[in-house]
Design an enzyme around this catalytic site. Structure first.
Site, PDB file in Angstrom:
ATOM      1  N   SER A  10       0.850  -1.180   0.000  1.00  0.00           N
ATOM      2  CA  SER A  10       0.000   0.000   0.000  1.00  0.00           C
ATOM      3  C   SER A  10       0.882   1.224   0.000  1.00  0.00           C
ATOM      4  O   SER A  10       1.950   1.194   0.630  1.00  0.00           O
ATOM      5  CB  SER A  10      -0.838   0.078   1.277  1.00  0.00           C
TER       6      SER A  10
ATOM      7  N   GLU B 160      -0.102  18.759  -6.352  1.00  0.00           N
ATOM      8  CA  GLU B 160      -1.419  18.850  -6.992  1.00  0.00           C
ATOM      9  C   GLU B 160      -2.374  17.791  -6.460  1.00  0.00           C
ATOM     10  O   GLU B 160      -3.382  17.501  -7.082  1.00  0.00           O
ATOM     11  CB  GLU B 160      -1.245  18.660  -8.501  1.00  0.00           C
ATOM     12  N   SER B 161      -2.092  17.132  -5.346  1.00  0.00           N
ATOM     13  CA  SER B 161      -2.940  16.161  -4.624  1.00  0.00           C
ATOM     14  C   SER B 161      -2.228  14.844  -4.392  1.00  0.00           C
ATOM     15  O   SER B 161      -1.190  14.837  -3.736  1.00  0.00           O
ATOM     16  CB  SER B 161      -4.295  15.959  -5.276  1.00  0.00           C
TER      17      SER B 161
ATOM     18  N   HIS C  23      -3.241   0.200  -3.691  1.00  0.00           N
ATOM     19  CA  HIS C  23      -3.159  -1.003  -2.858  1.00  0.00           C
ATOM     20  C   HIS C  23      -3.114  -2.200  -3.803  1.00  0.00           C
ATOM     21  O   HIS C  23      -3.880  -2.257  -4.763  1.00  0.00           O
ATOM     22  CB  HIS C  23      -4.334  -1.114  -1.889  1.00  0.00           C
TER      23      HIS C  23
ATOM     24  N   CYS D 291      -5.398  18.122  -8.820  1.00  0.00           N
ATOM     25  CA  CYS D 291      -6.162  19.369  -8.780  1.00  0.00           C
ATOM     26  C   CYS D 291      -5.645  20.310  -9.861  1.00  0.00           C
ATOM     27  O   CYS D 291      -4.470  20.248 -10.210  1.00  0.00           O
ATOM     28  CB  CYS D 291      -5.959  20.084  -7.460  1.00  0.00           C
TER      29      CYS D 291
END
Ligand code: SPD
Length: 428
Positions: free
Chosen positions: A55, A62-63, A68, A83
């Site tokens: 994971s 930008e985010s 996983h 974003c």
């Protein structure tokens, strides 16, 4: 712009299962996927689960990109969220598709649709200070990637840089050299730590000096395994005539010479006879009464090292030892491998006799549980904890600048906690 962000939900199926179980490949691919799409990477955190699966998340200015994996289903669930419109998440998608050799289905959603939300006049009361680095000029990414040596219930983890210095899989095993933050570079075989630059001397001094000091005049020494070179480095601190080392996997020697030069510093010693071959067969074929000391510096009992934990092998070692000779072998951990630890001790007692087998413990700070054992078997009547020249051991340890072994520890290492004596049936 009609929305604040773009979110691609990806189902990667039919992937390469080995890749999906490799935390360093996944972390690298996710960071690259972000960078190729033009994102600015802030940090990455990835974790390898037991017994399998990875994971992780890459935080970008930008985010984020998150994953996983389920290697057993050859499946990965991936979120690519960006974003603004400076980064195209489909570029990341293409990169990951190739890296995982995957089939896919993907769905793009607009997040924060401006049809349904409106900007307010919110002004934060406290403004954060400017970051100490300039994101536009590039900076050191804070990567959080862990190597984990584990069984189903216990583990030891080392955080490493994410860079893989050496990685080869051959018919015997997978050999890697990684670079940890706390312990320097380290050698890993399959998924187990073999030695780290920072604490390797604990193991290498203790597998060498107690038996060499007990013998007192060893001239012909055999090492089985030991391909990183740490044990022969310690042996060549003595005035030996020759050391024969039989290592099954040349990749271990090559990786160590290339990346762990302070450990692998004696491979050019003219007294070394290095044989790349099967140590188990070598001992079987060895003439009787050939060696003063045999050091079995093998890996854990999986893969080619399995045969180093058998009665046949130790019977052959006994035959190859001269009278008065000693064999020492890494004996696993009473806290991590209780079964193997006890079985090996009993196996040696069955061959050399109860009074001639002695267990040592030492601190192996990068092996799971931190408590590791060495088993000494003597072809003769010497007691390795008592029958050694203490003054000579003290002088040797000092002259050679040893960092773990000393004359007091020589005896102390053979003193076992009560629970360990009980495990071995030694407190009767
Ligand atoms: N679980 C680790 C046991 C490793 C024993 N051998 C280490 C090799 C160092 N020369």
């Amino acid at each position: 712009m009609k929305a604040l962000g773009r979110h691609i939900l990806v189902e990667f199926s039919g992937c390469n299962a080995e890749v999906l179980n490799d935390v360093s490949i996944i972390e690298r691919s996710m960071v690259e996927a972000a960078q190729i799409a033009g994102a600015t990477v802030i940090n990455s955190t990835f974790h390898h689960f037991s017994p399998w699966g990875v994971s992780g998340v890459v935080v970008i200015q930008e985010s984020h990109l998150a994953i996983h994996t389920w290697p057993e289903y050859r499946y990965a669930a991936v979120d690519l969220f960006t974003c603004g419109d400076s980064v195209d998440p489909w570029v990341s998608f293409e990169h990951l598709k190739k890296a995982f050799q995957a089939n896919y289905s993907a769905l793009e959603m607009n997040r924060g649709s401006l049809h349904v939300i409106q900007k307010s006049d919110f002004q934060p009361k406290i403004m954060r200070e400017k970051p100490s680095f300039d994101l536009s000029k590039g900076h050191q990414i804070d990567r959080n990637v862990w190597f984990t040596d584990k069984d189903e219930n216990q583990a030891l983890s080392l955080r490493y840089t994410g860079d893989v210095l050496f990685d080869e899989t051959n018919p015997f095993q997978r050999v890697r050299v990684l670079d940890s933050y706390s312990h320097g570079k380290f050698l890993a075989i399959n998924n187990m730590v073999m030695c780290t630059e920072r604490d390797e001397y604990h193991y290498h001094e203790m597998i060498t000096h107690p038996v060499m000091q007990t013998h007192g005049n060893a001239k012909n020494v055999l090492v089985i395994g030991g391909g990183d070179g740490g044990t022969i480095r310690e042996l060549f601190k003595y005035n030996v005539d020759n050391v024969t080392m039989v290592e099954i996997d040349e990749a271990v020697v090559r990786a160590s010479k290339e990346h762990l030069p302070k450990i692998a510093c004696e491979f050019n010693n003219p007294k070394l006879n290095l044989i790349i071959g099967d140590g188990i067969q070598f001992v079987k074929d060895a003439p009787a009464n050939s060696y003063d000391v045999i050091i079995v510096d093998g890996s854990d009992p999986v893969g080619p090292a399995k045969g180093l934990f058998t009665a046949e092998f130790y019977n052959n070692c006994k035959n190859a030892l001269k009278d008065g000779g000693l064999v020492i072998t890494q004996g696993e951990s009473p806290m991590f491998h209780e079964g193997t630890f006890v079985e090996l001790n009993h196996c040696l007692k069955g061959i050399f006799g109860k009074q001639s087998v002695h267990t040592m413990l030492f601190h192996a700070t990068t092996y799971p549980s931190g408590m590791w054992s060495l088993q000494v078997a003597v072809k003769g009547s010497k007691h390795p904890a008592k029958d050694f020249n203490k003054d000579q051991a003290a002088k040797f340890a000092q002259d050679k600048g040893l960092k773990y072994y000393n004359e007091d520890l020589h005896t102390a290492a053979f003193s076992l906690p009560t629970f360990v004596k009980t495990m071995l049936g030694d407190n009767a």
